[in-house]
Design an enzyme around this catalytic site. Structure first.
Site, short mmCIF file in Angstrom:
data_model
loop_
_atom_site.label_atom_id
_atom_site.label_comp_id
_atom_site.label_asym_id
_atom_site.label_seq_id
_atom_site.Cartn_x
_atom_site.Cartn_y
_atom_site.Cartn_z
N ASP A 1 -5.79 -18.71 -2.06
CA ASP A 1 -5.79 -19.26 -3.41
C ASP A 1 -5.87 -20.78 -3.36
O ASP A 1 -5.00 -21.43 -2.78
CB ASP A 1 -4.49 -18.86 -4.14
CG ASP A 1 -4.48 -19.40 -5.55
OD1 ASP A 1 -5.25 -18.89 -6.38
OD2 ASP A 1 -3.72 -20.36 -5.83
N TYR B 1 -5.36 -28.81 -6.52
CA TYR B 1 -4.60 -28.92 -5.26
C TYR B 1 -5.30 -29.77 -4.21
O TYR B 1 -4.73 -30.04 -3.15
CB TYR B 1 -4.33 -27.54 -4.63
CG TYR B 1 -3.84 -26.46 -5.55
CD1 TYR B 1 -3.10 -26.76 -6.69
CD2 TYR B 1 -4.11 -25.13 -5.27
CE1 TYR B 1 -2.67 -25.75 -7.54
CE2 TYR B 1 -3.67 -24.12 -6.11
CZ TYR B 1 -2.96 -24.44 -7.25
OH TYR B 1 -2.53 -23.44 -8.08
N1 LIG Z 1 -2.00 -21.00 -11.19
C1 LIG Z 1 -1.01 -21.84 -11.17
O1 LIG Z 1 -0.73 -22.55 -12.15
C2 LIG Z 1 -0.18 -21.98 -9.91
C3 LIG Z 1 1.04 -22.66 -9.96
C4 LIG Z 1 1.80 -22.75 -8.77
C5 LIG Z 1 1.32 -22.19 -7.62
N2 LIG Z 1 0.11 -21.56 -7.58
C6 LIG Z 1 -0.41 -20.97 -6.34
O2 LIG Z 1 0.60 -20.15 -5.78
C7 LIG Z 1 0.90 -20.58 -4.44
C8 LIG Z 1 2.34 -20.33 -4.11
O3 LIG Z 1 3.21 -20.89 -5.08
P1 LIG Z 1 4.26 -22.05 -4.75
O4 LIG Z 1 3.78 -22.84 -3.62
O5 LIG Z 1 4.56 -22.72 -6.04
O6 LIG Z 1 5.60 -21.33 -4.39
P2 LIG Z 1 6.11 -20.22 -3.37
O7 LIG Z 1 4.98 -19.55 -2.67
O8 LIG Z 1 7.04 -19.42 -4.17
O9 LIG Z 1 6.93 -21.07 -2.34
C9 LIG Z 1 6.33 -21.79 -1.31
C10 LIG Z 1 7.42 -22.50 -0.55
O10 LIG Z 1 8.23 -21.54 0.12
C11 LIG Z 1 8.30 -21.87 1.52
N3 LIG Z 1 8.26 -20.60 2.22
C12 LIG Z 1 7.18 -19.81 2.47
N4 LIG Z 1 7.55 -18.70 3.11
C13 LIG Z 1 8.88 -18.78 3.29
C14 LIG Z 1 9.83 -17.94 3.90
N5 LIG Z 1 9.47 -16.77 4.47
N6 LIG Z 1 11.13 -18.34 3.93
C15 LIG Z 1 11.51 -19.50 3.37
N7 LIG Z 1 10.65 -20.35 2.78
C16 LIG Z 1 9.35 -19.99 2.72
C17 LIG Z 1 7.11 -22.75 1.81
O11 LIG Z 1 7.41 -23.66 2.83
P3 LIG Z 1 6.58 -23.70 4.23
O12 LIG Z 1 5.16 -24.02 3.87
O13 LIG Z 1 7.26 -24.77 4.99
O14 LIG Z 1 6.73 -22.35 4.84
C18 LIG Z 1 6.93 -23.48 0.48
O15 LIG Z 1 7.78 -24.60 0.42
C19 LIG Z 1 0.48 -22.04 -4.43
O16 LIG Z 1 0.24 -22.51 -3.14
C20 LIG Z 1 -0.77 -21.99 -5.28
O17 LIG Z 1 -1.86 -21.56 -4.50
C21 LIG Z 1 -0.63 -21.42 -8.73
#
Ligand SMILES: NC(=O)c1ccc[n+]([C@@H]2O[C@H](COP(=O)([O-])OP(=O)(O)OC[C@H]3O[C@@H](n4cnc5c(N)ncnc54)[C@H](OP(=O)(O)O)[C@@H]3O)[C@@H](O)[C@H]2O)c1
Length: 396
Positions: free
Chosen positions: A128, A133
């Protein structure tokens, strides 16, 4: 739904890598009367062909059953190997386990590329990205290198999403915007192109830092027509939206010739989106869960720090992240947790060969609900959106 009711309906879904730990050859799950996910071991699944009236990821064979997400193992189409997928209303498959690429501060291209190559080595095929980003270039470099190294044999093995940023959310800017994204990705098409937010911003606004007057009226009808054109030109195999409420989807569906295939929204155990998921299920729109770990990337701890989920994880010998992801998986949505750490990428991928018990699901169903991404950046007391409630059409 109780165990008795599971009989005779277990032939629609095939999740790879089942083990003894699953306990039974078939199971049907219900979260508060919402989406059901059926799990069956070792049976082939018939190809689901979407019809106009009946959208694919709510189809169940031989007899359709409302609200049942169809998870399929590809039998005649090995694009995604043994990964579970659902078929979108566009007829295209989406792998249910993906990964995100949003990080702040924006990482160097090399770091992003390495993280994506790590993810591909682990087995991820669904990525994604978004213009917002600034991850398209790194993803493009990673795809090129993966092909060169033979990590993947063809670009078709990947499911790539990118998004239209709000500054381009007007008809004449959609086509140039996707062409620019494709240039950065070094691709001829994306698998999924999404309207990032139901918001239009002035041309020069490249992120969410904006003033009241930077927010312009969004002409959803003509902007969606431009998205439909993108699809017709073959630049996006599926088109969809992100951060759309039931109300905004209703408005869009009233004039869409091509319905959105996906609504990508915040979803995790602390914001379960039951109403929106039911609505999308009815309309044949697949839900993709962003921030499935509760947006830890942006400093929130509501999911990974939740005591109840921690208790379940401890008792089950799984990580808290795995419990959150498995919960999402059992709701039939696709998941895009972000990690740039190979160990955590592996951990997040290891959620297919075990399941949550009915009791655990019921407990998760009792967690008080709270939206994290309220988008205060777009809220101004005298602006177009005066409150988060107004922005989210009361779906808070
Ligand atoms: N459409 C939209 O408006 C929208 C909004 C927000 C996000 N997104 C998409 O969704 C993706 C994911 O959302 P997000 O980044 O907001 O939040 P998330 O996936 O809920 O959380 C990511 C965070 O969790 C950590 N993490 C990952 N796996 C882990 C585990 N097994 N244990 C502990 N910590 C862990 C990561 O750190 P490390 O990298 O250090 O592992 C990172 O800091 C984004 O990258 C983006 O592509 C879309």
């Amino acid at each position: 739904m109780g165990g008795e009711e599971t009989k005779g309906v277990a032939d629609a879904i095939d999740v790879p890598h089942q083990t003894e730990e699953m306990g039974s050859a078939e199971a049907v799950r219900s979260m508060g009367g919402n989406t059901l996910v059926k799990v069956v071991i070792g049976e082939k699944v018939k190809e689901a062909v979407p019809t106009k009236e009946e959208k694919c990821d709510t189809q169940v064979e031989p007899q359709p059953q409302e609200g049942v997400a169809q998870i399929e193992k590809e039998d005649n189409d090995q694009r995604f190997g043994s990964q579970p997928t659902v078929t979108l209303n566009s007829g295209r498959k989406i792998p249910l386990l993906g990964t995100g690429t949003a990080s702040f501060p924006i990482p160097p291209i090399e770091d992003l590329k390495n993280a994506i190559l790590d993810a591909m080595e682990v087995g991820y095929r669904h990525f994604d990205s978004a213009a917002l980003y600034q991850s398209e270039e790194g993803l493009g470099v990673a795809i090129a290198e993966a092909l060169e190294k033979g990590l993947i044999k063809s670009r078709d093995e990947l499911f790539i999403t990118t998004k239209l940023w709000c500054n381009n959310a007007c008809p004449e800017r959609v086509l140039p915007a996707i062409r620019e994204s494709l240039r950065k990705l070094k691709l001829e098409y994306v698998d999924l192109y999404l309207i990032h937010f139901p918001v239009r911003l002035k041309e020069g606004i490249l992120d969410t830092t904006c003033e009241k007057d930077d927010i312009l009226p969004l002409d959803m009808k003509s902007t969606w027509e431009a998205m439909e054109e993108v699809h017709k030109l073959g630049l996006a195999k599926s088109i969809g939206v992100s951060n759309f409420t039931c109300k905004k989807l209703t408005d869009l569906l009233a004039h869409a010739k091509i319905p959105p295939a996906v609504n990508q929204v915040e979803m995790h155990p602390v914001w379960q989106q039951k109403k929106l998921r039911d609505f999308c299920s009815d309309k044949g729109i697949h839900v993709s869960a962003y921030s499935p770990l509760g947006a830890k990337e942006w400093g929130f701890d509501v999911v990974l720090g939740n005591a109840l989920i921690n208790d379940i994880a401890h008792a089950k010998g799984k990580s808290v992240a795995q419990i959150a992801l498995r919960w999402g998986f059992e709701q039939g949505v696709s998941l895009i947790p972000k990690s740039f750490n190979k160990g955590r990428l592996k951990q997040n991928f290891a959620i297919l060969d075990w399941q949550l018990t009915e009791e655990e699901l019921q407990k998760i169903g009792t967690i008080p609900q709270k939206r994290i991404a309220t988008m205060p950046e777009f809220i101004f007391p005298d602006g177009m959106f005066k409150s988060p409630e107004e922005f989210w059409d009361g779906e808070m």
